[in-house]
Design an enzyme around this catalytic site. Structure first.
Site, short mmCIF file in Angstrom:
data_model
loop_
_atom_site.label_atom_id
_atom_site.label_comp_id
_atom_site.label_asym_id
_atom_site.label_seq_id
_atom_site.Cartn_x
_atom_site.Cartn_y
_atom_site.Cartn_z
N ARG A 35 0.81 -1.22 0.00
CA ARG A 35 0.00 0.00 0.00
C ARG A 35 0.85 1.27 0.00
O ARG A 35 0.48 2.25 -0.65
CB ARG A 35 -0.94 0.01 1.21
N LYS A 198 -19.62 -16.22 2.39
CA LYS A 198 -21.06 -16.02 2.62
C LYS A 198 -21.81 -15.38 1.47
O LYS A 198 -21.31 -14.48 0.82
CB LYS A 198 -21.22 -15.12 3.85
N GLY A 354 -10.31 -8.61 -0.79
CA GLY A 354 -9.16 -9.03 -0.01
C GLY A 354 -8.69 -10.45 -0.27
O GLY A 354 -7.52 -10.67 -0.57
N GLY A 377 -13.92 -3.69 0.19
CA GLY A 377 -15.28 -3.15 0.36
C GLY A 377 -15.61 -2.07 -0.65
O GLY A 377 -16.72 -2.01 -1.19
P1 AMP Z 1 -15.07 -13.71 1.93
O1 AMP Z 1 -14.36 -12.82 2.91
O2 AMP Z 1 -16.55 -13.75 2.13
O3 AMP Z 1 -14.65 -13.46 0.51
O4 AMP Z 1 -14.62 -15.18 2.30
C1 AMP Z 1 -13.31 -15.64 2.17
C2 AMP Z 1 -13.16 -16.85 3.03
O5 AMP Z 1 -14.05 -17.85 2.61
C3 AMP Z 1 -11.78 -17.47 2.95
O6 AMP Z 1 -11.13 -17.29 4.17
C4 AMP Z 1 -12.06 -18.95 2.67
O7 AMP Z 1 -11.29 -19.81 3.48
C5 AMP Z 1 -13.52 -19.09 3.01
N1 AMP Z 1 -14.14 -20.20 2.27
C6 AMP Z 1 -14.07 -20.46 0.97
N2 AMP Z 1 -14.71 -21.60 0.67
C7 AMP Z 1 -15.19 -22.10 1.82
C8 AMP Z 1 -15.93 -23.27 2.16
N3 AMP Z 1 -16.30 -24.16 1.24
N4 AMP Z 1 -16.27 -23.45 3.46
C9 AMP Z 1 -15.89 -22.55 4.39
N5 AMP Z 1 -15.20 -21.43 4.13
C10 AMP Z 1 -14.85 -21.21 2.86
#
Ligand code: AMP
Length: 396
Positions: A35, A198, A354, A377
């Site tokens: 950064r 999620k 991220g 974000g």
């Molecule tokens: P996000 O911040 O919502 O983009 O989520 C990223 C996180 O999702 C990462 O740390 C991954 O380890 C987690 N992730 C990806 N696939 C899975 C899965 N099948 N089950 C649980 N966590 C997951």
């Protein structure tokens, strides 16, 4: 609108909002200076014009006033080496000392202010606080895309005190140009790949992208809410029960709009959430009880590769699986490699958020895609079609 390239900074004090929110180890050494390095061109432009620079940023999440571990003084040494000049430091971002140091700055000199978030007023977007900061400079530059979605004092409110002399820095200019390229004039076929934990964090972006893309690929933990909504058995995989209808509606919307909606057909499932858990490969719609899907399977990787390969514009946000664990990184690695390959063959690819940035760096592919966005974000909100306060403040 004025741009940083056409502005002459000679004898001007440029107050630059940068994103120096870098990770530090327990000896207060910077462990990833990306950064800071990204902001150097903007700083150098001002110095080369014979202007002076006042840098302001936040660092970490101080709760209640100053805390040594969040002090920007830890960045002075690196920054002075990087710019090859002495960096002055104001141990309070406003007040008499900061004002005097700023007033006495000569052309070519650089002043770094203490952490803005040592004042609660920063995040509250307090106008008096913004005015005090504004009093330090003649021209305001916002080069902190990572916080552009926040209406904080230094990222948005402050701009009103520079009605004529407010500009985007190079990082901001680049981000906006690249994000606009994808959103306003994408070459078709346009494929969006979304993963991550999620659905809740991504549903707005999915709905927004459905109006623009030809293909949407869903992976990561969020795929299971879609699979369950379609009647699949997901074992003990991640699920957001309250979003089953929302997921179903998105699939129906895709159908109506003629967008190809791809869900993984196979997964790698584990009996525990850890790297050395037992694992099996199975149908994504028929995961045995007690097993959780932690990555997409080889058949899905192959199918997604074909879609990516036939795309001219690719947007990727979010890993396909738990890529932090080496036994469940393959699906994310495959898609990253495929995007890199499609890019070499002429597609335009934008990676953001991220975790996908961390993934593309882990697999050493960041140089092989068209653009890696610095804003998690901020990028998501931009794609959702929201107006970013930091952008509006400069344009308005
Ligand atoms: P996000 O911040 O919502 O983009 O989520 C990223 C996180 O999702 C990462 O740390 C991954 O380890 C987690 N992730 C990806 N696939 C899975 C899965 N099948 N089950 C649980 N966590 C997951």
């Amino acid at each position: 609108m004025k741009t940083i390239d056409t502005y002459n900074f000679k004898n001007k004090k440029a107050l630059i909002r940068v994103d120096f929110n870098v990770p530090l180890n327990d000896k207060f050494e910077i462990t990833d200076a990306t950064r800071i390095n990204a902001a150097i061109p903007t700083i150098k432009k001002v110095l080369n014009d014979e202007g002076s620079v006042i840098l302001m940023s936040h660092l970490g999440r101080p709760k209640d006033g100053p805390e040594d571990k969040f002090s920007l003084k830890h960045l002075v040494k690196y920054l002075s080496e990087k710019l090859n000049t002495e960096i002055q430091f104001a141990d309070d971002c406003i007040g008499k000392n900061a004002f005097e140091l700023a007033s006495n700055l000569k052309s070519g000199e650089v002043l770094l202010l203490e952490n803005l978030r040592f004042y609660k007023e920063e995040k509250k977007g307090n106008e008096d606080f913004a005015e005090k900061l504004a009093g330090l400079g003649d021209v305001y530059i916002n080069d902190a895309f990572g916080t552009a979605h926040r209406a904080h004092a230094s990222t948005a409110v402050i701009a009103k005190f520079f009605p004529k002399d407010k500009l985007f820095g190079y990082i901001m200019e680049n981000e906006l140009e690249n994000l606009n390229k994808v959103l306003s004039e994408p070459q078709k076929p346009f494929t969006a790949i979304l993963g991550g934990a999620k659905v809740s964090g991504k549903i707005e972006i999915i709905n927004q992208l459905l109006n623009k893309v030809d293909n949407i690929i869903i992976g990561g933990g969020m795929m299971f809410t879609f699979i369950k909504a379609m009647g699949g058995n997901i074992g003990s995989s991640l699920i957001e029960e309250d979003l089953l209808d929302v997921a179903k509606n998105a699939i129906e919307k895709a159908k109506k709009l003629g967008v190809n909606f791809y869900l993984p057909t196979d997964v790698i499932a584990a009996d525990e959430f850890k790297n050395d858990a037992q694992k099996i490969s199975c149908d994504s719609f028929d995961i045995p009880e007690e097993w959780m899907g932690l990555d997409i399977g080889p058949e899905s990787s192959e199918q997604f590769a074909e879609v990516v390969n036939n795309s001219k514009t690719i947007l990727w946000n979010g890993p396909m699986g738990v890529f932090e664990m080496s036994n469940f990184e393959k699906g994310t690695k495959d898609i990253a490699e495929q995007i890199a390959e499609a890019t070499q063959e002429g597609a335009y690819s934008l990676i953001g958020g991220g975790d996908s940035v961390a993934a593309i760096n882990k697999f050493n592919l960041s140089e092989k895609v068209s653009y890696v966005s610095t804003g998690g974000g901020a990028m998501l909100e931009f794609i959702e079609g929201k107006e970013l306060p930091g952008v509006k403040a400069i344009m308005g």
